[in-house]
Design a protein around this motif. Structure first.
Motif, PDB file in Angstrom:
ATOM      1  N   GLU A 152      -2.420  -2.640  -3.193  1.00  0.00           N
ATOM      2  CA  GLU A 152      -2.443  -3.765  -3.940  1.00  0.00           C
ATOM      3  C   GLU A 152      -1.844  -4.521  -3.491  1.00  0.00           C
ATOM      4  O   GLU A 152      -1.099  -5.119  -2.715  1.00  0.00           O
ATOM      5  N   THR A 169      -5.506  -7.569  -7.684  1.00  0.00           N
ATOM      6  CA  THR A 169      -6.554  -6.525  -7.771  1.00  0.00           C
ATOM      7  C   THR A 169      -6.199  -4.974  -6.850  1.00  0.00           C
ATOM      8  O   THR A 169      -5.009  -5.255  -6.078  1.00  0.00           O
ATOM      9  N   ARG A 170      -6.166  -4.350  -7.028  1.00  0.00           N
ATOM     10  CA  ARG A 170      -6.425  -2.305  -6.550  1.00  0.00           C
ATOM     11  C   ARG A 170      -7.100  -2.008  -6.040  1.00  0.00           C
ATOM     12  O   ARG A 170      -8.581  -1.680  -6.547  1.00  0.00           O
ATOM     13  N   ARG A 198      -0.883  -7.782  -5.677  1.00  0.00           N
ATOM     14  CA  ARG A 198      -0.331  -8.629  -7.195  1.00  0.00           C
ATOM     15  C   ARG A 198       0.396  -9.952  -6.731  1.00  0.00           C
ATOM     16  O   ARG A 198       0.748 -10.806  -7.449  1.00  0.00           O
ATOM     17  N   TRP A 228       0.873  -1.329  -0.093  1.00  0.00           N
ATOM     18  CA  TRP A 228      -0.309  -0.204  -0.285  1.00  0.00           C
ATOM     19  C   TRP A 228       0.602   1.238  -0.191  1.00  0.00           C
ATOM     20  O   TRP A 228       2.339   1.070   0.203  1.00  0.00           O
ATOM     21  N   LEU A 234      -3.890   3.113  -2.228  1.00  0.00           N
ATOM     22  CA  LEU A 234      -3.544   2.609  -2.426  1.00  0.00           C
ATOM     23  C   LEU A 234      -3.364   1.465  -1.650  1.00  0.00           C
ATOM     24  O   LEU A 234      -2.469   1.134  -1.235  1.00  0.00           O
ATOM     25  N   LEU A 281      -5.690  -5.141 -11.628  1.00  0.00           N
ATOM     26  CA  LEU A 281      -4.008  -5.025 -12.074  1.00  0.00           C
ATOM     27  C   LEU A 281      -4.166  -6.196 -13.336  1.00  0.00           C
ATOM     28  O   LEU A 281      -4.154  -7.718 -12.575  1.00  0.00           O
ATOM     29  N   SER A 315      -8.481   1.068  -4.486  1.00  0.00           N
ATOM     30  CA  SER A 315      -8.507   2.966  -3.639  1.00  0.00           C
ATOM     31  C   SER A 315      -9.511   4.171  -3.332  1.00  0.00           C
ATOM     32  O   SER A 315     -10.464   3.663  -3.695  1.00  0.00           O
TER      33      SER A 315
END
Length: 184
Positions: A84, A114-115, A86, A69, A82, A180, A117
């Motif tokens: 994420e 996924t992200r 990954r 993050w 944010l 992502l 936000s």
């Protein structure tokens, strides 16, 4: 003739006793060698198990390091958060926590690749938060500087805050999720 017969019988008995003694010694030596071989095999298995455990821990950490993050400034006061994932496994019980200000932000599940936000409400400084999450069978703590470490305290932090109401309304802004590319 009797003396020769007696000598042969005594010699036969002596040979039989010696054979019995050598057999017993052979069994003892064989058992010792077998025990040593088993202990060497157990040691080899333990070392292989330790190597497997080290690989498993390394894989877990590699997965955890892919959950990150960061906060981006959007002006003098506003911030954009944010988070994420990954990795190829979900991150569960994601909790951003500022324990001193009693503010937190909860996400039940952050799916793989996924992200998440969200814009900061009311000038909240997300860079003063710590993220706790559960992924790949382990609890982790990540700070705003990108350091992620296994943490037993993260499970306790989640237990402490899981039923709390968001009195600071940190979780009020509507989050955005996006997929992502290049995960794993």
């Amino acid at each position: 003739m009797e003396k020769v017969k007696l000598a042969i019988e005594v010699a036969s008995i002596a040979v039989a006793v010696l054979a019995l003694i050598f057999s017993i010694l052979g069994i003892i030596v064989s058992a010792s060698a077998s025990n040593k071989a088993n202990s060497n095999e157990q040691l080899a298995n333990r070392l292989a198990g330790m190597a497997y455990e080290n690989d498993r821990i390394t894989n877990r950490l590699a997965t955890a390091y892919r959950v990150a993050w960061h906060v981006s400034e959007q002006g003098a006061e506003a911030q954009h958060l944010l988070i994420e994932n990954r990795s190829l496994v979900p991150a569960y019980h994601v909790l951003l926590l500022n324990a001193t200000a009693d503010r937190f932000y909860k996400i039940s599940v952050l799916e793989p690749c996924t992200r998440f936000s969200v814009d900061s409400p009311d000038g909240i400084r997300f860079d003063q938060f710590t993220m706790h999450f559960h992924s790949a069978g382990q609890w982790y703590r990540a700070d705003a500087n990108g350091r992620t470490v296994p943490s037993r305290s993260s499970e306790q932090a989640f237990a402490d805050y899981k039923d709390n109401k968001d009195t600071a309304q940190t979780s009020r802004p509507k989050p955005r999720f996006e997929d992502l590319q290049g995960c794993g």
